[in-house]
Design an enzyme around this catalytic site. Sequence first.
Site, PDB file in Angstrom:
ATOM      1  N   ARG A 226      -3.632   1.041   2.155  1.00  0.00           N
ATOM      2  CA  ARG A 226      -2.246   1.252   1.768  1.00  0.00           C
ATOM      3  C   ARG A 226      -1.488   1.672   3.023  1.00  0.00           C
ATOM      4  NH1 ARG A 226      -5.481   3.912  -2.083  1.00  0.00           N
ATOM      5  NH2 ARG A 226      -5.373   2.991  -4.179  1.00  0.00           N
ATOM      6  N   LYS A 251      -5.128   7.946  -2.619  1.00  0.00           N
ATOM      7  CA  LYS A 251      -4.567   8.063  -3.961  1.00  0.00           C
ATOM      8  C   LYS A 251      -5.591   8.693  -4.898  1.00  0.00           C
ATOM      9  CE  LYS A 251      -1.997   5.268  -7.287  1.00  0.00           C
ATOM     10  NZ  LYS A 251      -1.511   3.905  -7.603  1.00  0.00           N
ATOM     11  N   HIS A 316       2.262  -4.103   1.374  1.00  0.00           N
ATOM     12  CA  HIS A 316       1.173  -3.902   0.417  1.00  0.00           C
ATOM     13  C   HIS A 316       0.481  -5.209   0.061  1.00  0.00           C
ATOM     14  CE1 HIS A 316      -0.916  -1.098  -2.190  1.00  0.00           C
ATOM     15  NE2 HIS A 316      -0.828  -1.972  -3.193  1.00  0.00           N
ATOM     16  N   ARG A 319      -2.865  -5.710   1.669  1.00  0.00           N
ATOM     17  CA  ARG A 319      -4.003  -5.097   0.962  1.00  0.00           C
ATOM     18  C   ARG A 319      -4.484  -6.028  -0.154  1.00  0.00           C
ATOM     19  NH1 ARG A 319      -6.398  -0.068  -0.821  1.00  0.00           N
ATOM     20  NH2 ARG A 319      -6.335   0.189  -3.083  1.00  0.00           N
ATOM     21  N   HIS A 342     -10.710   2.000  -5.781  1.00  0.00           N
ATOM     22  CA  HIS A 342     -10.313   1.957  -7.186  1.00  0.00           C
ATOM     23  C   HIS A 342     -11.301   2.749  -8.037  1.00  0.00           C
ATOM     24  CE1 HIS A 342      -7.943  -2.066  -6.616  1.00  0.00           C
ATOM     25  NE2 HIS A 342      -7.269  -1.015  -6.214  1.00  0.00           N
ATOM     26  N   TYR A 351      -7.780  -9.296  -9.124  1.00  0.00           N
ATOM     27  CA  TYR A 351      -7.862 -10.270  -8.026  1.00  0.00           C
ATOM     28  C   TYR A 351      -8.615 -11.530  -8.430  1.00  0.00           C
ATOM     29  CZ  TYR A 351      -6.101  -6.327  -5.410  1.00  0.00           C
ATOM     30  OH  TYR A 351      -5.319  -5.289  -4.988  1.00  0.00           O
TER      31      TYR A 351
END
Length: 378
Positions: A226, A251, A316, A319, A342, A351
């Site tokens: 990020r 995050k 972004h 990424r 994640h 994805y």
Amino acid sequence: MARVKIEAGKFGRVIIRVPYNIELISKIKSLEGREWNAEGKYWTVPISKNMLNLLLRLFKHETVELCPKLQAMADSAVNSEGCVKKADYGERCEKTLEELDNEMKLCGYSPKTRKAYGWQIKEFISYCLDNSLRRVGEGEVRKYLLQMVNERRVSTACVDQAISALKFLFVRILGHPGMILAIPRPRKEHRLPQVFSRQEIIRLFGEIKNIKHRAILFIIYSAGLRVGEAVRLRIEDVDTDRKMIYIRKAKGKKDRYTILSQVALEALRLYLELYRPERWLFPGVQSGRHITERSVQKAFEDARAKAEIKKDVTVHSLRHSFATHLLEGGTDLRYIQELLGHSSSKTTEIYTHVSRKDLGKIQSPLDRINSFDDCEED
């Protein structure tokens, strides 16, 4: 910040004078009963205390000049209804926001979340300028959220964030835990991420001449970072021997490792040799601060324009492209999940919907037709 002049007119009308600005004009056009005076080059609306309050809310981010008559009407409206005066608004807002921020700190919220919630609550306090927060009911909250949807036309993500911020305010600060429970959250948009093709990546990076910008954008794409993670990298976070990058408190306050590309490492070594940073890997203009996210975004936007990439992409998207290109190259989805940080595999599975790994093998039925020579003309 634009200057808006509001004055009393004839025949029970209020005159609004604004500079030519599409956003301001669209706000005026949302008012019921508005009229354009071509000769005087101003707008008029019916005069009333409710209309005056609506105008003040509508132009709360602008410099508003009220004529003495309307100023007296605004003051009397505040006093007669037992509401908060404008002079008290700043103090009340500042006190509430300070209490809110302190509570979020105790709960361990990130600076970005605290900033976002603070902005949402500041907007709500401004909307409730003529009312006490402790007297606000569910109906008023619903009206505010509907205004966000109908008038301001904000995204569903912004409305959802506003509900979360309001829930925190009413539960943790005002002590009204049941008030927000009946308010529905908007259905989430299931939008697929935009990704670059490999040819677009080559064109994009070919337009980045600044060595510092080239190094940081290389790292973002090659490691799937990020932009906020990239700008906060420290020199010791890059392990050149193991070809790894250490991400601190990403995050969700999670640390993780991700890969360091050989190509990115070479670009980084060239940058380090010329710039010789001391603390932050990518220091900013201000002493002791890292480069800002906006600086990286601007460098990206300039390169995208020069590369003539028309897709609706942002930093972004690098990424997203990292994950998609890994998946297309045969990397297991579980490893991609770990590299991206994640918590849930469902987040990473998006994805699979943009990857050409399997979809690219499907042949369109049109391509199976050998010839159109036998088609008859009408």
